[in-house]
Write an enzyme that holds these catalytic residues in place. Structure first.
Site, PDB file in Angstrom:
ATOM      1  N   HIS A 166       0.842  -1.197   0.000  1.00  0.00           N
ATOM      2  CA  HIS A 166       0.000   0.000   0.000  1.00  0.00           C
ATOM      3  C   HIS A 166       0.872   1.240   0.000  1.00  0.00           C
ATOM      4  CE1 HIS A 166       0.786  -1.242   4.156  1.00  0.00           C
ATOM      5  NE2 HIS A 166       0.755   0.037   4.457  1.00  0.00           N
ATOM      6  N   HIS A 183       1.060   5.308   1.089  1.00  0.00           N
ATOM      7  CA  HIS A 183       0.513   6.414   1.886  1.00  0.00           C
ATOM      8  C   HIS A 183       0.653   7.718   1.101  1.00  0.00           C
ATOM      9  CE1 HIS A 183       0.671   4.275   5.940  1.00  0.00           C
ATOM     10  NE2 HIS A 183       1.539   3.546   5.251  1.00  0.00           N
TER      11      HIS A 183
HETATM   12  P1  5GP Z   1       1.850   0.576   7.370  1.00  0.00           P
HETATM   13  O1  5GP Z   1       2.301   0.854   8.771  1.00  0.00           O
HETATM   14  O2  5GP Z   1       1.692  -0.911   7.103  1.00  0.00           O
HETATM   15  O3  5GP Z   1       2.691   1.260   6.315  1.00  0.00           O
HETATM   16  O4  5GP Z   1       0.432   1.245   7.222  1.00  0.00           O
HETATM   17  C1  5GP Z   1      -0.755   0.635   7.584  1.00  0.00           C
HETATM   18  C2  5GP Z   1      -1.761   1.744   7.769  1.00  0.00           C
HETATM   19  O5  5GP Z   1      -3.044   1.173   7.715  1.00  0.00           O
HETATM   20  C3  5GP Z   1      -1.643   2.481   9.091  1.00  0.00           C
HETATM   21  O6  5GP Z   1      -1.416   3.856   8.845  1.00  0.00           O
HETATM   22  C4  5GP Z   1      -2.984   2.235   9.776  1.00  0.00           C
HETATM   23  O7  5GP Z   1      -3.455   3.356  10.479  1.00  0.00           O
HETATM   24  C5  5GP Z   1      -3.873   1.854   8.615  1.00  0.00           C
HETATM   25  N1  5GP Z   1      -4.943   0.931   8.950  1.00  0.00           N
HETATM   26  C6  5GP Z   1      -4.821  -0.253   9.599  1.00  0.00           C
HETATM   27  N2  5GP Z   1      -6.020  -0.857   9.714  1.00  0.00           N
HETATM   28  C7  5GP Z   1      -6.911  -0.036   9.100  1.00  0.00           C
HETATM   29  C8  5GP Z   1      -8.326  -0.119   8.901  1.00  0.00           C
HETATM   30  O8  5GP Z   1      -9.004  -1.078   9.276  1.00  0.00           O
HETATM   31  N3  5GP Z   1      -8.916   0.924   8.228  1.00  0.00           N
HETATM   32  C9  5GP Z   1      -8.197   2.000   7.765  1.00  0.00           C
HETATM   33  N4  5GP Z   1      -8.865   2.963   7.129  1.00  0.00           N
HETATM   34  N5  5GP Z   1      -6.858   2.105   7.952  1.00  0.00           N
HETATM   35  C10 5GP Z   1      -6.227   1.097   8.618  1.00  0.00           C
END
Ligand code: 5GP
Ligand code: ZN
Length: 119
Positions: A105, A107
């Site tokens: 994903h 950001h």
């Molecule tokens: P990572 O840390 O893997 O780069 O980012 C994962 C992101 O997914 C985090 O910023 C977290 O807040 C978001 N996230 C995790 N679970 C959910 C969810 O159920 N719904 C939404 N909208 N965001 C989520």
């Protein structure tokens, strides 16, 4: 793969089993508001397919998707009015980066000054 998808938060969001605020979607990607926003605008671009757990899994076969993700990041930034002021596009990859969801994903963060270097 079926079990992975069932237990993957982002697959559940794409399947609408978990609700989210969708800001953009097309045949390849769903863009949603992050549940724990780190900036006034914090969007996640999620490929519909669970093919890649992280950037480390990307191969030449994925060049089209990777390009589409960056193109979509700019498009969403424009849609949400942060293109002019500036924004950051982040792909956390692996443990040291803090990646917490093993479904590639992107950001998109903006709406405030973003410090550099990042934490
Ligand atoms: P990572 O840390 O893997 O780069 O980012 C994962 C992101 O997914 C985090 O910023 C977290 O807040 C978001 N996230 C995790 N679970 C959910 C969810 O159920 N719904 C939404 N909208 N965001 C989520
Ligand atoms: Zn997934």
């Amino acid at each position: 793969m079926e079990n992975i998808e069932q237990s993957c938060t982002f697959c559940s969001i794409v399947a609408k089993d978990i609700p989210s605020e969708v800001v953009y979607q097309d045949e390849q990607v769903v863009a949603i508001k992050d549940a724990n926003p780190q900036a006034p605008v914090h969007v996640l671009l999620i490929p519909r397919e669970h093919n890649l757990e992280s950037l480390n899994d990307a191969s030449k076969l994925d060049l089209s998707l990777m390009g589409h993700l960056l193109y979509t990041a700019a498009k969403v930034a424009n849609q949400l009015d942060i293109a002019e002021s500036g924004y950051r596009v982040v792909i956390n990859t692996g443990d040291a980066s803090g990646q917490s969801v093993a479904h590639l994903h992107v950001h998109v963060l903006g709406g405030r000054h973003l410090a550099w270097p990042p934490g």
